[in-house]
Design a protein around this motif. Structure first.
Motif, short mmCIF file in Angstrom:
data_model
loop_
_atom_site.label_atom_id
_atom_site.label_comp_id
_atom_site.label_asym_id
_atom_site.label_seq_id
_atom_site.Cartn_x
_atom_site.Cartn_y
_atom_site.Cartn_z
N GLY A 1 0.93 -0.79 -0.29
CA GLY A 1 0.05 -0.27 -0.19
C GLY A 1 0.81 1.65 0.12
O GLY A 1 2.15 1.48 0.32
N PRO A 2 0.58 2.37 -0.55
CA PRO A 2 0.92 3.68 -0.23
C PRO A 2 1.50 3.95 0.58
O PRO A 2 0.33 3.95 1.84
N GLY A 3 2.49 4.14 1.50
CA GLY A 3 2.70 5.21 3.14
C GLY A 3 3.07 6.86 2.35
O GLY A 3 2.05 7.58 1.63
N GLN A 4 3.58 7.32 2.76
CA GLN A 4 3.83 9.03 3.22
C GLN A 4 5.36 9.29 2.38
O GLN A 4 6.15 8.30 3.09
N THR B 1 -5.13 1.51 -4.16
CA THR B 1 -4.79 1.60 -2.82
C THR B 1 -3.98 0.56 -1.76
O THR B 1 -3.32 0.14 -0.52
N THR B 2 -4.52 -0.65 -2.56
CA THR B 2 -3.67 -2.24 -1.81
C THR B 2 -3.82 -2.85 -2.45
O THR B 2 -4.94 -3.09 -3.53
N VAL B 3 -2.77 -3.69 -3.29
CA VAL B 3 -2.30 -5.04 -3.69
C VAL B 3 -2.46 -5.99 -3.34
O VAL B 3 -1.26 -5.85 -2.01
N TYR B 4 -2.59 -6.92 -3.15
CA TYR B 4 -2.44 -8.39 -3.18
C TYR B 4 -1.49 -9.87 -3.42
O TYR B 4 -1.65 -9.62 -4.47
N THR B 5 -1.19 -9.46 -3.08
CA THR B 5 -0.08 -10.52 -3.99
C THR B 5 0.07 -12.42 -3.15
O THR B 5 0.33 -12.05 -1.90
N ARG B 6 0.35 -13.60 -3.70
CA ARG B 6 0.33 -14.38 -3.07
C ARG B 6 1.77 -15.04 -4.00
O ARG B 6 2.71 -14.46 -4.87
N SER B 7 2.57 -15.39 -3.18
CA SER B 7 3.86 -15.77 -3.25
C SER B 7 3.54 -17.64 -3.02
O SER B 7 3.52 -17.90 -1.89
N ASP B 8 5.36 -17.83 -3.78
CA ASP B 8 5.77 -18.90 -3.62
C ASP B 8 6.01 -19.65 -1.69
O ASP B 8 6.51 -18.00 -1.21
N GLU B 9 5.57 -20.26 -0.96
CA GLU B 9 5.52 -20.24 0.56
C GLU B 9 6.93 -20.16 1.32
O GLU B 9 7.72 -19.78 1.96
N ARG B 10 7.74 -21.48 0.39
CA ARG B 10 9.65 -20.66 0.72
C ARG B 10 9.63 -19.86 0.16
O ARG B 10 11.41 -19.41 0.35
N ALA B 11 9.33 -18.49 -0.85
CA ALA B 11 9.99 -16.80 -1.23
C ALA B 11 9.75 -16.27 -0.04
O ALA B 11 9.29 -15.28 -0.60
N VAL B 12 8.94 -16.49 0.95
CA VAL B 12 7.40 -15.06 1.34
C VAL B 12 8.52 -14.01 1.55
O VAL B 12 8.57 -12.94 1.71
N ASN B 13 9.62 -14.60 2.19
CA ASN B 13 10.11 -13.61 3.12
C ASN B 13 11.17 -12.15 1.79
O ASN B 13 11.54 -11.19 2.31
N GLU C 1 8.22 5.41 0.20
CA GLU C 1 6.81 5.27 0.44
C GLU C 1 6.00 4.65 0.02
O GLU C 1 4.62 4.45 -0.14
N VAL C 2 6.69 2.94 0.31
CA VAL C 2 5.62 1.93 0.38
C VAL C 2 5.21 1.38 1.51
O VAL C 2 6.32 1.26 1.75
N LYS C 3 4.53 0.78 1.76
CA LYS C 3 4.22 0.15 3.11
C LYS C 3 3.82 -1.47 2.49
O LYS C 3 2.99 -1.87 1.68
N VAL C 4 4.26 -2.06 2.90
CA VAL C 4 4.49 -4.18 3.00
C VAL C 4 3.83 -4.45 4.17
O VAL C 4 4.90 -4.45 5.24
#
Length: 397
Positions: free
Chosen positions: A72-75, A222-234, A251-254
């Motif tokens: 999402g966007p930050g400030q 305003t919100t982007v949802y992403t799914r990734s491989d469980e082993r590569a989440v970090n 300026e991005v919040k994760v």
């Protein structure tokens, strides 16, 4: 001269004489054991309910997956609100480990009402969001009634309501209409509660194209949802900010929604600590009750003590008798407390739809606590009983 050695009490005899004192005063024994039982039951129930809730959360996360990340966007550095670039979704989709990408965009100054007669101030706190058609796949949402938006309905005044939004608007089935942004929108679907994206529960989701053409939506997610491989989440989490907005990654919040759920569970530890403290106080009160019962028992049974001493019982045997009586009394309360605690945990877990989990260590700890309390509570009365001389005890009324 022949010296006679006092008879030794076998363990079975100790239990028999200790139990005899309890059987003669059943009501007093019940009330004293009840204090111990309440304390043990409170402690077991608190730990058991907490463990059951945690197990339910773990099962939910296992089913929903912990690989959902939100962007999402930050400030800006000057404190101004920023926005994600229009290409953010496409750039995030280029990350090799990312399997699904979807987004929502908040439509400002737009509200939804049950009809056009509702005062504008009574919006019910429902947010209007523009949503991509693949949103349910990304966030793990399911439809309770109707269908989600597709490429066709996303261009028309159609809306999908979150679970709480539908409840607040009084919408129970698809096909009904709501007043959204000063025009009528037809409800095509209702969502079930979304555990990893609770913001959708209080939202009305419209198509991205219709939001742009009819509701003055600026097109920025305003919100982007992403799914990734469980082993590569970090690894994905580490590069998302720079990928979504290469010019200004600061300026991005994760975030990871599953972490928020785990944090919510962790906040319950404070309440659990308080309840455990109350259980410990109840346990202490129960111990005082046992001690009081044993002291009164010594005072009432001085004649019995004197008779036993006159017949050859040693001070150690008298101490052992009353200590055994105290331990039996506490164990009686402890066994009842363990059973009551497990029963309460099972009943509450069944009411909430959770699996019932009572850690073995808490049951064993409860039994151990009763032994300690019984020993401490009965120590002084036992010593006092052993110090009574046979003649003084027999002479007492």
């Amino acid at each position: 001269m022949v010296t006679l050695a006092p008879a030794r009490l076998r363990p079975r005899d100790v239990l028999r004489v200790g139990g005899a004192g309890l059987r003669t005063r059943p009501l007093r024994v019940f009330l004293s054991a009840l204090g111990i039982a309440i304390g043990i039951a409170a402690m077991i129930a608190v730990v058991g309910i907490s463990a059951s809730s945690r197990e339910d959360l773990n099962r939910q996360l296992a089913a929903l997956g912990t690989n959902l990340l939100t962007v999402g966007p930050g400030q800006s550095l000057f404190g101004d609100d920023s926005h994600l670039p229009a290409e953010a979704e496409d750039m995030i989709g280029q990350i090799a480990a990312v399997t699904d990408v979807s987004a929502t965009g908040k439509v400002p100054n737009t509200h939804v009402y049950r009809n056009d007669k509702i005062p504008s101030g009574q919006s019910g706190g429902i947010a209007v969001l523009a949503g991509r058609t693949d949103l349910p796949t990304a966030v793990g949402a399911t439809i309770s009634a109707g269908v989600f938006l597709n490429d066709a309905t996303a261009t028309y005044p159609a809306v999908v309501l979150g679970a709480k939004s539908a409840e607040r608007l009084g919408v129970t089935a698809p096909g009904e209409q709501v007043w959204l942004g000063g025009q009528w929108f037809t409800v095509v679907g209702l969502l079930t509660p979304v555990a990893l994206a609770p913001e959708l529960d209080t939202a009305a989701v419209v198509g991205w194209p219709v939001a742009t053409t009819r509701l003055h939506f600026d097109g920025y997610a305003t919100t982007v949802y992403t799914r990734s491989d469980e082993r590569a989440v970090n690894d994905v989490q580490a590069v998302l900010a720079a990928t979504a907005n290469p010019a200004a990654p600061n300026e991005v919040k994760v975030s990871r929604p599953s972490d928020a759920l785990a944090a919510k569970q962790a906040t319950d530890a404070t309440l659990n600590g308080l309840l455990l403290g109350l259980g410990a106080v109840a346990l202490l009160v129960g111990g005082v009750g046992v001690a009081n019962t044993m002291v009164i028992s010594v005072l009432e049974r001085r004649a019995e003590i004197g008779l036993r001493r006159s017949l050859g019982a040693t001070r150690g045997q008298i101490r052992l008798q009353f200590l055994a009586e105290s331990l039996l009394l506490s164990l009686l309360g402890g066994a009842g407390g363990v059973a009551l605690g497990i029963l309460v945990t099972g009943a509450y877990a069944a009411y909430q739809g959770w699996p019932t989990v009572v850690p073995a260590w808490v049951s064993l700890g409860g039994a151990g606590a009763t032994l300690v309390i019984g020993g401490l509570a009965g120590l002084y009365p036992a010593v006092r009983a052993a110090r009574l001389s046979p003649t003084a005890a027999l002479a007492s009324p």
